[in-house]
Design a protein around this motif. Structure first.
Motif, short mmCIF file in Angstrom:
data_model
loop_
_atom_site.label_atom_id
_atom_site.label_comp_id
_atom_site.label_asym_id
_atom_site.label_seq_id
_atom_site.Cartn_x
_atom_site.Cartn_y
_atom_site.Cartn_z
N PRO A 1 -16.56 -30.16 -42.36
CA PRO A 1 -15.66 -29.48 -41.41
C PRO A 1 -14.42 -30.27 -41.05
O PRO A 1 -13.40 -29.68 -40.64
CB PRO A 1 -16.56 -29.26 -40.19
CG PRO A 1 -17.95 -29.17 -40.75
CD PRO A 1 -17.96 -30.16 -41.87
N ALA A 2 -14.44 -31.60 -41.18
CA ALA A 2 -13.25 -32.39 -40.86
C ALA A 2 -12.08 -32.01 -41.75
O ALA A 2 -10.92 -32.19 -41.38
CB ALA A 2 -13.56 -33.88 -41.03
N VAL B 1 -18.70 -18.08 -44.13
CA VAL B 1 -17.64 -19.02 -44.50
C VAL B 1 -16.99 -19.61 -43.26
O VAL B 1 -17.23 -19.14 -42.15
CB VAL B 1 -16.56 -18.35 -45.38
CG1 VAL B 1 -17.13 -18.01 -46.76
CG2 VAL B 1 -16.02 -17.10 -44.72
N TRP B 2 -16.18 -20.65 -43.45
CA TRP B 2 -15.58 -21.37 -42.31
C TRP B 2 -14.24 -20.79 -41.89
O TRP B 2 -13.69 -21.19 -40.88
CB TRP B 2 -15.42 -22.84 -42.66
CG TRP B 2 -14.65 -23.09 -43.94
CD1 TRP B 2 -13.30 -23.27 -44.08
CD2 TRP B 2 -15.20 -23.17 -45.25
NE1 TRP B 2 -12.97 -23.47 -45.40
CE2 TRP B 2 -14.13 -23.41 -46.15
CE3 TRP B 2 -16.50 -23.08 -45.78
CZ2 TRP B 2 -14.30 -23.54 -47.52
CZ3 TRP B 2 -16.68 -23.21 -47.14
CH2 TRP B 2 -15.59 -23.44 -48.00
N SER C 1 -16.83 -33.77 -36.58
CA SER C 1 -17.13 -34.02 -38.00
C SER C 1 -16.72 -35.42 -38.42
O SER C 1 -17.45 -36.12 -39.14
CB SER C 1 -16.42 -32.98 -38.86
OG SER C 1 -16.70 -33.17 -40.22
N SER C 2 -15.54 -35.84 -37.96
CA SER C 2 -15.10 -37.21 -38.27
C SER C 2 -16.03 -38.24 -37.63
O SER C 2 -16.35 -39.27 -38.23
CB SER C 2 -13.66 -37.43 -37.79
OG SER C 2 -12.76 -36.63 -38.54
N GLU C 3 -16.45 -37.96 -36.41
CA GLU C 3 -17.40 -38.85 -35.74
C GLU C 3 -18.73 -38.87 -36.49
O GLU C 3 -19.35 -39.93 -36.66
CB GLU C 3 -17.62 -38.39 -34.29
CG GLU C 3 -18.73 -39.11 -33.54
CD GLU C 3 -18.50 -40.61 -33.40
OE1 GLU C 3 -19.50 -41.35 -33.27
OE2 GLU C 3 -17.33 -41.05 -33.43
N ALA C 4 -19.16 -37.70 -36.97
CA ALA C 4 -20.40 -37.63 -37.75
C ALA C 4 -20.29 -38.47 -39.01
O ALA C 4 -21.23 -39.20 -39.37
CB ALA C 4 -20.70 -36.18 -38.11
N LYS D 1 -20.74 -23.29 -40.49
CA LYS D 1 -20.14 -22.84 -39.22
C LYS D 1 -20.82 -23.50 -38.03
O LYS D 1 -21.03 -22.87 -36.99
CB LYS D 1 -20.23 -21.31 -39.12
CG LYS D 1 -19.45 -20.58 -40.22
CD LYS D 1 -19.57 -19.07 -40.11
CE LYS D 1 -18.79 -18.54 -38.95
NZ LYS D 1 -18.78 -17.05 -38.90
N LEU D 2 -21.13 -24.77 -38.16
CA LEU D 2 -21.78 -25.47 -37.05
C LEU D 2 -20.77 -25.78 -35.95
O LEU D 2 -19.61 -26.05 -36.21
CB LEU D 2 -22.40 -26.77 -37.54
CG LEU D 2 -23.54 -26.67 -38.57
CD1 LEU D 2 -24.04 -28.05 -38.93
CD2 LEU D 2 -24.68 -25.80 -38.04
#
Length: 686
Positions: free
Chosen positions: A101-102, A397-398, A114-117, A43-44
């Motif tokens: 997360p993406a 959870v997310w 997330s995609s950038e990460a 859950k960041l």
């Protein structure tokens, strides 16, 4: 499908330095209610994801710097190999905290972060995997030929192999070119997948244009400003329309839209990626990307794959032609002389099966409410593998719909790991079914076991006010298959993260789960997983069970041909320097599909997620591994799918090794002989 997640480096992905401990402490303070042993953070915020990404890269860099600084005459297992192995074990979960997360977050800001990460991590991964200074030190240790345990020796061999497959034993100029290509390929693949996740096209139809769809389906649809019914291209809308809509023009419109998804963006991306993959392979001394990719799989060579696919296609052709002729006759009777196309395949297969086997699929669905299927599936897996699952109360959870379970060994009480179930569609979520490894099972630097953690993602219809989520039989098979991947990950007992669970050869990874699909065709297990949604004590009637079992071989020719089309397309594009995907599909489709043409104006490769998700030049693996899955099932389980003795042997000999042994060795030890094609051909009715 196993989702191939990013890792920080080809040889390592973790931190031993102070930075890592600081990061872990920060995250623990933010999420204090985590389950014991789980390091992945679910859950960041977008800011946390990018901050953690930078810390991961900084920490990993410091560890690799330390390894590279070891003088060549002072290399030992403890100062070279152990840091890299511990690294991969410890930081894998932190990487997944950033990139997972993406696929699942409800926040576009988080998905974008997330995609950038993942782009940053992939770019670092490439640079780290191209470090000649680290390679030189590892090679110096390998050349000492110190006696090691089998797994430790395998780890060293794989690290050397992975470095040299990126050209670290070649000239600096080649290495620079490989680094550029690999970085760019990674960025483009992330963009390809992101486009797919964000796709949200809708089509509008009148009620008459949706004739044949169940009333419950129609009732759940929203209306547009003109009063027409809106449908999207996600599974819960797409499959019912393709299977049940009586209006051919509607099926065709939906099929065309489905195979046009992301065409404007992703066709260009894929064709660039294919050209770059082949260019990189040639720099490394291979003729093409297929040869490069297959060299480390069971098949070993594209020629063997090509021979396998063409051999299966030839054997399936008479059966497929016979099936197609029957479906074409049905279409002529119902729709006149309109040519038979891809948009007709699912509809007329469904009709033919309902007529032949006297099965109404809408009736079948009423016996498979998701909660009943889940309970039965979990019971079967627990009994078969000697495990116990316990749902975690108030899990971190997310999404509120996600469930978390802890897994223990029934006999010893040992905690084995955790898994998550995320089973319904939502905007921005991954659109297919897959399993993601979130944390590897392995031995940590203090000698204790790190627990494996996995997540299963699916897109089953959501419950409505009147009915629970009801699954079609094919969805039950998908559920059983994907959960098999979860168990492969959880039951692995590898010492090194590099060999945990699902990191077996890519043309074997599907075999264990494909074998388990047979449980969805057996009366005993079907009764455990079924119960009418109005009265769960009423399992699937015996006559329907028998019909579903007979249906197994129905249209095996055409359905296998469809898999062959995907596999041959994948091999074709990855054996060429430059590709026109639309032209290849237009030529290949009627040849493989016995005359059925590609839908005009489409290009399904634009949404063929496998090509960006780690299955490049590997899609043949679905059929390749199905040969092994059929052999395993017929040899060990055919007479009793609920055999605990056979299930335990399967767990110990197939799942537990993970990638600590070659797949060919695992198969031979489980079967007691070399595998053959006979069971596979019999399963197809040949």
């Amino acid at each position: 499908m196993v989702r191939k997640e990013a890792v920080v480096a080809s040889v390592a992905a973790a931190g031993l330095a102070v930075t890592a401990r600081v990061v872990m402490g920060m995250l623990r303070r933010s999420h204090s209610n985590i389950s014991d042993g789980i390091q992945v953070r679910l859950k960041l915020s977008a800011v946390d994801i990018l901050r953690l990404t930078d810390n991961i890269i900084a920490t990993s860099t410091s560890v690799h710097d330390a390894v590279a600084a070891v003088p060549l005459d002072q290399v030992t297992y403890e100062n070279v190999i152990a840091p890299l192995a511990n690294l991969e074990a410890e930081e894998f979960a932190l990487v997944q905290s950033c990139v997972f997360p993406a696929l699942v977050s409800t926040s576009k800001e988080v998905r974008d972060a997330s995609s950038e990460a993942e782009k940053r991590i992939d770019a670092y991964n490439v640079k780290c995997s191209m470090r000649e200074d680290v390679y030189r030190v590892v090679k110096a240790f390998a050349d000492k030929k110190e006696p090691l345990s089998p797994q430790a020796q395998r780890f060293v061999d794989r690290v050397i192999r992975d470095y040299e497959r990126l050209g670290l034993n070649l000239s600096p100029d080649i290495r620079r070119k490989v680094e550029f290509l690999k970085t760019t390929i990674g960025e483009l693949c992330i963009e390809f997948q992101q486009n797919m996740n964000e796709e949200n096209r809708r089509l509008s139809f009148s009620e008459s244009e949706l004739a044949g769809l169940p009333a419950d389906f129609i009732k759940e649809l929203t209306r547009d400003s003109d009063g027409k019914l809106e449908v999207n291209l996600k599974y819960p809308h797409y499959f019912p329309i393709m299977e049940r809509c009586q209006v051919g023009s509607t099926r065709k419109a939906v099929a065309i839209a489905y195979d046009q998804r992301c065409m404007d963006e992703n066709v260009t991306i894929l064709e660039k990626v294919v050209a770059m993959r082949n260019a990189m392979a040639q720099l490394l001394g291979y003729r093409n990307h297929a040869e490069y990719a297959i060299a480390i799989r069971m098949a070993k060579s594209p020629l063997k794959v090509k021979t396998f696919l063409e051999n299966i296609s030839s054997k399936m052709s008479p059966l497929a032609k016979k099936e197609l002729a029957k479906l074409q006759a049905m279409k002529r009777e119902e729709e006149g002389d309109e040519p038979f196309g891809f948009h007709d395949l699912r509809y007329y297969i469904r009709k033919a099966e309902e007529l032949e086997f006297k099965v109404d699929y809408e009736t079948v669905k009423q016996y498979f409410p998701l909660n009943v299927v889940t309970a039965g599936l979990l019971q079967i897996y627990q009994d078969l593998l000697g495990l116990k699952f316990k749902e975690v109360v108030k899990p971190t959870v997310w999404h509120p719909e996600v469930q978390q379970y802890a897994v223990t060994d029934t006999e010893t009480g040992e905690r084995m790991g955790y898994f998550y179930l995320d089973l319904h569609p939502r905007d921005g979520k991954y659109t297919h079914a897959c399993v993601c490894s979130l944390q590897p099972g392995c031995v940590q630097k203090d000698g204790t076991r790190q627990l494996p953690v996995a997540a299963m993602l699916a897109n089953f219809t959501k419950p409505s006010a009147e009915k629970p989520s009801l699954l079609g039989h094919a969805e039950v098979e998908t559920y059983f298959h994907e959960f098999g991947h979860v168990m492969h990950h959880i039951c692995s007992r590898a010492s090194f993260a590099k060999f945990s669970g699902l990191r077996v050869e890519e043309d074997f990874v599907e075999a264990p789960s494909q074998m388990l699909e047979n449980w969805c065709l057996d009366g005993a297990s079907l009764k455990i997983m079924s119960g009418h949604y109005k009265d769960s004590k009423q399992p699937l009637p015996q006559d329907i069970c028998e019909a579903l079992m007979k249906k197994k071989r129905a249209h095996a020719g055409l359905l296998t041909k469809r898999q062959l089309l995907f596999g041959l397309f994948d091999q074709t594009i990855h054996m060429r320097d430059k590709v026109d995907t639309a032209a290849i599909l237009k030529d290949l489709t009627p040849k493989v599909m016995e005359g059925i043409p590609m839908l005009e104006g489409t290009n399904f490769s634009a949404s063929f997620g496998h090509m960006a998700g780690g299955y490049d030049a590997a899609y043949y693996g679905y059929l390749w591994s199905e040969v092994f899955s059929a052999d395993m099932f017929e040899t060990k389980f055919k007479n009793n799918v609920l055999s605990k003795a056979a299930g335990r042997e399967y767990r110990d000999k197939v799942l537990a090794p993970g990638a600590t042994k070659d797949a060919s060795v695992i198969l031979k030890e489980f079967l007691g002989r070399e595998p053959t094609q006979e069971a596979f051909l019999r399963s197809k009715g040949l």
